[in-house]
Design a protein around this motif. Structure first.
Motif, PDB file in Angstrom:
ATOM      1  N   ARG A   1       0.840  -1.211   0.000  1.00  0.00           N
ATOM      2  CA  ARG A   1       0.000   0.000   0.000  1.00  0.00           C
ATOM      3  C   ARG A   1       0.868   1.253   0.000  1.00  0.00           C
ATOM      4  NH1 ARG A   1      -2.630  -2.529   4.682  1.00  0.00           N
ATOM      5  NH2 ARG A   1      -4.314  -3.772   3.837  1.00  0.00           N
ATOM      6  N   LEU A   2       1.950   1.212   0.791  1.00  0.00           N
ATOM      7  CA  LEU A   2       2.844   2.376   0.859  1.00  0.00           C
ATOM      8  C   LEU A   2       3.499   2.622  -0.511  1.00  0.00           C
ATOM      9  CD1 LEU A   2       4.487   4.575   2.304  1.00  0.00           C
ATOM     10  CD2 LEU A   2       6.053   2.783   3.103  1.00  0.00           C
ATOM     11  N   ALA A   3       4.024   1.548  -1.119  1.00  0.00           N
ATOM     12  CA  ALA A   3       4.699   1.686  -2.420  1.00  0.00           C
ATOM     13  C   ALA A   3       3.760   2.291  -3.455  1.00  0.00           C
ATOM     14  CB  ALA A   3       5.205   0.325  -2.888  1.00  0.00           C
ATOM     15  N   ARG A   4       2.469   1.948  -3.381  1.00  0.00           N
ATOM     16  CA  ARG A   4       1.465   2.452  -4.319  1.00  0.00           C
ATOM     17  C   ARG A   4       1.387   3.981  -4.307  1.00  0.00           C
ATOM     18  NH1 ARG A   4      -3.080   1.415  -1.773  1.00  0.00           N
ATOM     19  NH2 ARG A   4      -3.340   3.657  -1.600  1.00  0.00           N
ATOM     20  N   HIS A   5       1.702   4.601  -3.157  1.00  0.00           N
ATOM     21  CA  HIS A   5       1.680   6.066  -3.092  1.00  0.00           C
ATOM     22  C   HIS A   5       2.753   6.681  -4.001  1.00  0.00           C
ATOM     23  CE1 HIS A   5      -1.129   6.958   0.283  1.00  0.00           C
ATOM     24  NE2 HIS A   5      -0.947   5.661   0.468  1.00  0.00           N
ATOM     25  N   GLY A   6       3.864   5.963  -4.192  1.00  0.00           N
ATOM     26  CA  GLY A   6       4.953   6.496  -5.034  1.00  0.00           C
ATOM     27  C   GLY A   6       4.630   6.322  -6.502  1.00  0.00           C
ATOM     28  N   SER A   7       4.258   5.105  -6.863  1.00  0.00           N
ATOM     29  CA  SER A   7       3.906   4.784  -8.251  1.00  0.00           C
ATOM     30  C   SER A   7       3.000   3.570  -8.166  1.00  0.00           C
ATOM     31  CB  SER A   7       5.187   4.489  -9.027  1.00  0.00           C
ATOM     32  OG  SER A   7       4.982   3.519 -10.018  1.00  0.00           O
TER      33      SER A   7
ATOM     34  N   SER B   1      -6.627  -1.442  -1.613  1.00  0.00           N
ATOM     35  CA  SER B   1      -5.884  -1.494  -2.873  1.00  0.00           C
ATOM     36  C   SER B   1      -4.419  -1.862  -2.629  1.00  0.00           C
ATOM     37  CB  SER B   1      -5.970  -0.117  -3.556  1.00  0.00           C
ATOM     38  OG  SER B   1      -5.411  -0.181  -4.837  1.00  0.00           O
ATOM     39  N   TYR B   2      -4.076  -3.140  -2.826  1.00  0.00           N
ATOM     40  CA  TYR B   2      -2.690  -3.590  -2.643  1.00  0.00           C
ATOM     41  C   TYR B   2      -2.461  -4.877  -3.433  1.00  0.00           C
ATOM     42  CZ  TYR B   2      -4.660  -6.914   0.695  1.00  0.00           C
ATOM     43  OH  TYR B   2      -5.407  -7.914   1.261  1.00  0.00           O
ATOM     44  N   ALA B   3      -1.209  -5.301  -3.524  1.00  0.00           N
ATOM     45  CA  ALA B   3      -0.861  -6.463  -4.349  1.00  0.00           C
ATOM     46  C   ALA B   3      -0.364  -7.619  -3.490  1.00  0.00           C
ATOM     47  CB  ALA B   3       0.213  -6.063  -5.351  1.00  0.00           C
TER      48      ALA B   3
END
Ligand code: PMV
Length: 330
Positions: free
Chosen positions: A134-140, A163-165
């Motif tokens: 989820r955190l990484a999603r904020h970057g790209s 929303s996460y992978a």
């Protein structure tokens, strides 16, 4: 708090079912879910140091001070990390890649995946895999798919929590190979950030998004069953759909070079002759040629017979993000 450092390594990923367009562009909640494979061999290594003596954030990429645009993106991301940890320290971020940036190989995915783990560790957070994703999603957006290992699905969800992978199959599940055909090393003129913003201006975007559940299901089933024929059809179709949206948005985006088109035309013929091979393309001119490892040598030979090919990189399904500082150069 004294100075705290952590180093992490992450790989890019290649999407088989694409992410293009957002429901919520601020935090990259995608218009549709996606499926990808982590690409072994290509790596980003990032070291983050938070220090009370720093009076601003610094970003070094491949031994050079980064552009203002990249620094602004990283600052925005570090603000999210600081907010989670409730610390107001500035950071020095040092990152290196062993592959060409901005040429259709998602360097932002490996960059923000490595930054998520290094920055969260350095600031004292111990995040779980879904929290890191989820955190990484904020970057790209696609960076959330470089956190887990092997074959990965990103559920679109509807907010920051949903929303996460996550991994749908381990890296050794299927010996697929991604032969990344470099046809142009130039930094792309229009990046995915701008591309996502204009996706909805294409009259085809709604129809692409509304069919995505069925394509995700088909791709997931083909992957899990290792059914290459079914997999190839859905992967090429999904890539073509995304490029149709790109070409019909305002302004239109054309990423294909003559060599990209030549490959797109040749590969289905090779498949008809019995080779397990298909193509997919991201927001750049390079073509990802997907095959099975035992055929990789023969397919590479066929690829190199096509004019204007600069280089062919070789990536297998790879591991997720991890702490460490050994970056192998291939
Ligand atoms: O995460 P971004 O903003 O780099 O977008 C990635 C977009 C594509 O690479 C074209 C598709 C995908 O799903 O990776």
């Amino acid at each position: 708090m004294t100075s705290h450092t952590a180093t992490a390594i992450a790989h890019p990923n290649i999407a088989f079912i694409k992410y293009w367009g957002d429901q919520d562009p601020k935090i990259h909640i995608p218009a549709n879910g996606s499926i990808s494979m982590v690409m072994d061999c290509l790596s980003t290594k990032t070291t983050v140091t938070f220090d009370p003596d720093y009076d601003s954030d610094h970003l070094i990429i491949n031994n050079k001070s980064a552009s203002q645009k990249s620094l602004a993106r990283v600052r925005h991301f570090l603000a999210v990390v600081r907010n989670m940890a409730n610390h107001q320290l500035y950071a020095r971020v040092v990152s290196e890649n062993n592959f060409p940036m901005g040429a259709g190989i998602a360097s932002s995915a490996s960059a923000f995946a490595a930054l998520s783990l290094a920055a969260s560790k350095a600031i004292g957070l111990n995040l779980s895999e879904p929290e890191l994703s989820r955190l990484a999603r904020h970057g790209s957006g696609s960076a959330c798919r470089s956190i887990p290992s092997g074959f990965v699905e990103w559920t679109a969800g509807e907010d920051d929590i949903t929303s996460y992978a996550y991994s749908i199959a381990a890296a050794d599940h299927w010996d697929l190979v991604d032969l990344v055909v470099i046809v142009n090393k130039e930094h792309k003129k229009v990046g995915s950030v701008e591309g996502h913003q204009i996706a909805a201006t294409s009259p085809f975007q709604n129809s692409r998004v509304s069919g995505s559940q069925v394509r995700l299901e088909t791709c997931r089933q083909a992957l899990l069953a290792k059914d290459f024929g079914k997999f190839a059809d859905i992967v090429e179709f999904d890539s073509n759909l995304m490029h149709a949206v790109m070409m019909t948005s305002h302004p239109p985006l054309f990423f294909w070079e003559p060599a990209s088109l030549e490959l797109i035309k040749q590969i289905p013929h090779w498949r008809k002759k019995g080779y397990p091979v298909c193509y997919t393309m991201d927001a750049g001119p390079n073509v990802h040629v997907i095959t099975i490892s035992q055929f990789a040598g023969e397919i590479k030979e066929k690829i190199t017979r096509i004019p204007n090919i600069i280089n062919v990189l070789y990536a297998k399904p790879g591991p997720g993000v991890r702490l460490g500082d050994t970056l192998t150069f291939y």
